[in-house]
Design an enzyme around this catalytic site. Structure first.
Site, PDB file in Angstrom:
ATOM      1  N   GLU A 117      71.270 -20.602  53.623  1.00 34.99           N
ATOM      2  CA  GLU A 117      70.086 -20.957  53.991  1.00 34.99           C
ATOM      3  C   GLU A 117      70.284 -22.616  53.828  1.00 34.99           C
ATOM      4  O   GLU A 117      70.759 -22.911  52.907  1.00 34.99           O
ATOM      5  CB  GLU A 117      68.899 -20.502  53.244  1.00 34.99           C
ATOM      6  CG  GLU A 117      67.806 -21.106  53.737  1.00 34.99           C
ATOM      7  CD  GLU A 117      66.690 -20.633  53.203  1.00 34.99           C
ATOM      8  OE1 GLU A 117      66.722 -19.728  52.130  1.00 34.99           O
ATOM      9  OE2 GLU A 117      65.392 -21.031  53.581  1.00 34.99           O
TER      10      GLU A 117
ATOM     11  N   ARG B   7      76.850 -11.797  41.398  1.00 33.36           N
ATOM     12  CA  ARG B   7      76.667 -13.132  41.637  1.00 33.36           C
ATOM     13  C   ARG B   7      77.469 -13.924  40.618  1.00 33.36           C
ATOM     14  O   ARG B   7      77.552 -13.327  39.265  1.00 33.36           O
ATOM     15  CB  ARG B   7      75.461 -13.847  42.012  1.00 33.36           C
ATOM     16  CG  ARG B   7      74.408 -13.660  40.684  1.00 33.36           C
ATOM     17  CD  ARG B   7      73.202 -14.072  40.802  1.00 33.36           C
ATOM     18  NE  ARG B   7      72.934 -15.407  41.218  1.00 33.36           N
ATOM     19  CZ  ARG B   7      72.623 -16.055  42.072  1.00 33.36           C
ATOM     20  NH1 ARG B   7      72.182 -15.430  43.175  1.00 33.36           N
ATOM     21  NH2 ARG B   7      72.486 -17.444  42.516  1.00 33.36           N
TER      22      ARG B   7
ATOM     23  N   LYS C 201      69.647 -23.019  43.308  1.00 36.62           N
ATOM     24  CA  LYS C 201      69.734 -24.137  44.150  1.00 36.62           C
ATOM     25  C   LYS C 201      68.321 -24.933  43.707  1.00 36.62           C
ATOM     26  O   LYS C 201      68.393 -26.081  43.843  1.00 36.62           O
ATOM     27  CB  LYS C 201      69.559 -23.724  45.577  1.00 36.62           C
ATOM     28  CG  LYS C 201      70.657 -23.506  46.212  1.00 36.62           C
ATOM     29  CD  LYS C 201      70.384 -23.610  47.693  1.00 36.62           C
ATOM     30  CE  LYS C 201      71.086 -22.191  48.298  1.00 36.62           C
ATOM     31  NZ  LYS C 201      70.487 -22.062  49.641  1.00 36.62           N
TER      32      LYS C 201
HETATM   33  P1  ATP Z   1      68.292 -19.236  47.565  1.00 37.31           P
HETATM   34  O1  ATP Z   1      67.655 -18.853  46.480  1.00 37.31           O
HETATM   35  O2  ATP Z   1      68.027 -20.441  48.491  1.00 37.31           O
HETATM   36  O3  ATP Z   1      68.121 -17.853  48.760  1.00 37.31           O
HETATM   37  P2  ATP Z   1      70.989 -18.674  47.505  1.00 37.31           P
HETATM   38  O4  ATP Z   1      71.699 -19.078  46.215  1.00 37.31           O
HETATM   39  O5  ATP Z   1      70.822 -17.149  47.493  1.00 37.31           O
HETATM   40  O6  ATP Z   1      69.451 -19.423  47.143  1.00 37.31           O
HETATM   41  P3  ATP Z   1      71.935 -18.713  50.121  1.00 37.31           P
HETATM   42  O7  ATP Z   1      72.114 -19.830  51.063  1.00 37.31           O
HETATM   43  O8  ATP Z   1      70.874 -17.751  50.555  1.00 37.31           O
HETATM   44  O9  ATP Z   1      71.843 -19.058  48.569  1.00 37.31           O
HETATM   45  O10 ATP Z   1      73.325 -18.214  49.905  1.00 37.31           O
HETATM   46  C1  ATP Z   1      74.325 -17.626  50.663  1.00 37.31           C
HETATM   47  C2  ATP Z   1      75.358 -16.723  50.417  1.00 37.31           C
HETATM   48  O11 ATP Z   1      75.886 -16.999  49.224  1.00 37.31           O
HETATM   49  C3  ATP Z   1      74.350 -15.432  50.186  1.00 37.31           C
HETATM   50  O12 ATP Z   1      75.172 -14.500  50.667  1.00 37.31           O
HETATM   51  C4  ATP Z   1      74.517 -14.998  48.674  1.00 37.31           C
HETATM   52  O13 ATP Z   1      74.272 -13.895  48.188  1.00 37.31           O
HETATM   53  C5  ATP Z   1      75.574 -15.959  48.320  1.00 37.31           C
HETATM   54  N1  ATP Z   1      75.569 -16.513  46.958  1.00 37.31           N
HETATM   55  C6  ATP Z   1      74.441 -17.615  46.331  1.00 37.31           C
HETATM   56  N2  ATP Z   1      74.739 -17.641  45.245  1.00 37.31           N
HETATM   57  C7  ATP Z   1      75.715 -16.915  44.583  1.00 37.31           C
HETATM   58  C8  ATP Z   1      76.586 -16.764  43.451  1.00 37.31           C
HETATM   59  N3  ATP Z   1      75.887 -17.275  42.596  1.00 37.31           N
HETATM   60  N4  ATP Z   1      77.612 -16.048  43.304  1.00 37.31           N
HETATM   61  C9  ATP Z   1      78.123 -15.452  44.418  1.00 37.31           C
HETATM   62  N5  ATP Z   1      77.324 -15.512  45.768  1.00 37.31           N
HETATM   63  C10 ATP Z   1      76.241 -16.208  45.884  1.00 37.31           C
END
Ligand code: ATP
Ligand code: MG
Length: 559
Positions: free
Chosen positions: A41, A270, A280
């Site tokens: 996002e 994660r 974030k």
């Molecule tokens: P938000 O809280 O804004 O959703 P987010 O960290 O999930 O934050 P996204 O932009 O939705 O951010 O993440 C993009 C992709 O990265 C998603 O598929 C998410 O699952 C993956 N991702 C995010 N944070 C992690 C992490 N700490 N470890 C592994 N994958 C991650």
């Protein structure tokens, strides 16, 4: 079509539960090709956790000769911005991955999502609900108690179609109503209790501007986006485990997408990294409260911060390999990341000498006006990296920590009065006396040198064990050094709501010292090993000559 040979080749790159699923899907012919996607996002910069997801999605697809789409999940215009779109593209490319064809946006599919919503309404599987947010929560029930049906649940299809069209035309206020799926208010999965599919937002969207005032929810948009793009394996993090039910429900109820080869969602744990936050929201807080200088502050675990700090794409990809993929949440040891970069730079970074905390050393028996040029190897184990010119004269700089008037014990391998050390790439010197200021601080060290020891051991067989680094003073270039340490004092900062209390006040110490003249125009972000000091790279934002410490030579955090 993937042959069993290719499956074997891909599996040899290491196995994990996702590869096992893919192997199975390919061998039974469910899919012919592996298609994945990375769906950020655009509401912040990418961090090391995203890097894990990028390496997993792009890496897996490429190992199976498939492809990975970069799709911006841009369904919430209030938090998104084109600045983030651009930084994300940059970061993915820098990590070394190529997305398939053009970049995708969920907003490319707004028309299709809308048609899908109409199809669900027509199938009596969605309705417009006017319950307030509070009431909706109340009606949802709890984990122990089932929810209650909304009074709007039985509105006719005709009425719902008309209401939904009015939502689209902007005839309702923000928050006045939403479109909900009609699933099961008694489901043991809370997310299946008539989840919201669409809500109203009067906000300009970075891609679609003011075309829409209704925006689909992630759970509705994501699976359809995957299906449109022919994604086979939709890999996401564990917190979406329950939401897999909506993913499946949505696709199974849409005629166009309910096919045997439709996408499926798989969840992995994660990355949580010691001494870092991968939230974030918290990263934004650090930026907004000026705890750091920006998203790319070298102390940030963002990809742009790591890059500015001197991490290489190879080291981050290597780190992702080392931590692997699993379904168990854990806190990853920061030393794994640090050893990935150390291993890379130990092999690949040219050596150089920098004196970070300088003190003058005068070699009394060295000829007055002489300036000697010496060829020093760029890498002790790799001749192909060539040599560089360094200088030597009567006056040089060494590091303050490399001298003590009286050696504390026999193990002391640095310089002391009447003790000898080798100056790296140059001669053996012996300290004789010092000058001090009124406060008893040493201002100059005096030495003699042994002219027969340039690149040679002393002829009389005496052993000199210590080696220290130096920079010749007339050719030395002044430089600033940013010495970074962990941003947080606690290994698990996510336990704290108020992160300001665990900020490390010494996470950045700025020092002024000297580097060799050939670093005058050092390339930005190119790594060097400053001998005995650590790995450094030139800062990309500073005007002058500023070097950021990437990581020390060995893991000495616990010493
Ligand atoms: P938000 O809280 O804004 O959703 P987010 O960290 O999930 O934050 P996204 O932009 O939705 O951010 O993440 C993009 C992709 O990265 C998603 O598929 C998410 O699952 C993956 N991702 C995010 N944070 C992690 C992490 N700490 N470890 C592994 N994958 C991650
Ligand atoms: Mg997310």
């Amino acid at each position: 079509m993937l042959r069993s040979m290719d499956i074997k080749k891909a599996s040899e790159k290491g196995t994990n539960f996702i590869r096992n699923i893919i192997n199975e899907d390919l061998s039974i012919g469910k899919h012919q090709k592996v298609v994945t996607r990375f769906p950020p996002e655009p509401n912040g910069y990418l961090h090391i956790g995203h890097a894990k997801s990028i390496c997993l999605n792009f890496g897996t697809a490429s190992d199976y000769d498939g492809y990975c789409n970069l799709r911006f999940d841009d369904t919430n215009p209030s938090k998104e911005d084109i600045e983030f779109v651009n930084s994300i593209k940059n970061d993915v490319s820098w990590l070394g991955f190529n997305w398939h064809k053009e970049i995708k946006f969920s907003s490319d599919y707004f028309d299709i999502f809308y048609e899908c919503a109409l199809e669900l309404i027509e199938k009596e599987l969605a309705y417009v609900c006017f319950l307030s947010a509070d009431k909706t929560r109340e009606y949802r029930g709890t984990l122990k108690n089932p929810g209650k049906n909304s009074p709007y649940r039985d509105t006719s299809v005709k009425e719902n179609l008309s209401l939904f069209k009015k939502m689209k035309l902007g005839e309702f206020k923000e928050g006045e109503c939403v479109l909900r799926a009609k699933i099961d208010m008694a489901s043991s999965f809370m997310c299946m209790r008539d989840p919201t599919l669409y809500r109203i937002r009067f906000e300009t969207h970075h891609q679609t501007k003011d075309d829409w005032c209704i925006y689909p929810m992630y759970d509705f948009a994501h699976c359809i986006g995957d299906a449109i793009e022919g994604v086979t394996h939709s890999i996401c993090t564990l917190e979406f485990q329950d939401n897999r039910r909506i993913y499946d429900w949505t696709l199974e109820n849409l005629d166009k997408f309910n096919k045997p080869d439709r996408p499926h969602q798989y969840e992995f744990s994660r990355l949580n990294l010691e001494y870092a936050t991968t939230s974030k929201r918290k990263l934004k807080l650090l930026v907004d409260n000026n705890f750091v200088t920006g998203w790319n502050d070298p102390r940030m675990p963002t990809i742009s911060g790591l890059r500015r700090r001197g991490y290489t794409p190879e080291s981050i990809r290597d780190f992702s390999e080392r931590i692997g993929v699993s379904k168990v949440n854990s806190l990853t040891d920061i030393s794994i990341l640090e050893s990935s970069i150390r291993d890379d730079l130990n092999t690949n970074a040219p050596r150089s000498m920098a004196v970070i905390d300088a003190i003058k050393l005068i070699i009394e028996n060295y000829p007055e006006e002489k300036l000697e040029s010496i060829q020093a190897p760029n890498h002790p184990q790799n001749e192909t990296m060539g040599t560089r010119e360094i200088f030597f004269s009567k006056e040089i700089y060494i590091d303050k920590a490399d001298f003590q008037e009286i050696a504390p014990n026999n193990k002391f391998k640095r310089l002391a009065i009447n003790k000898e050390v080798r100056l790296r790439n140059a001669y053996i010197v012996k300290a004789t006396r010092v000058d001090k200021d009124n406060e008893d601080n040493i201002t100059t060290i005096y030495c003699t040198y042994d002219p027969s020891t340039l690149g040679k051991n002393p002829a009389d067989g005496r052993k000199v064990k210590g080696v220290i680094h130096f920079v010749e003073s007339s050719k030395a270039i002044q430089a600033e050094f940013n010495i970074y340490d962990r941003l947080f004092l606690d290994p698990n900062p996510s336990q704290f709501d108020e992160i300001s209390v665990i900020m490390n006040p010494n996470s950045l110490i700025i020092k002024n010292g000297y580097v060799e003249p050939n670093l005058k125009d050092a390339e930005i972000e190119k790594a060097y090993q400053f001998e005995r000091e650590g790995y450094f790279c030139r800062d990309s934002e500073a005007n002058g000559l500023v070097f950021n410490k990437t990581v020390g030579l060995r893991d000495n955090w616990n010493q």
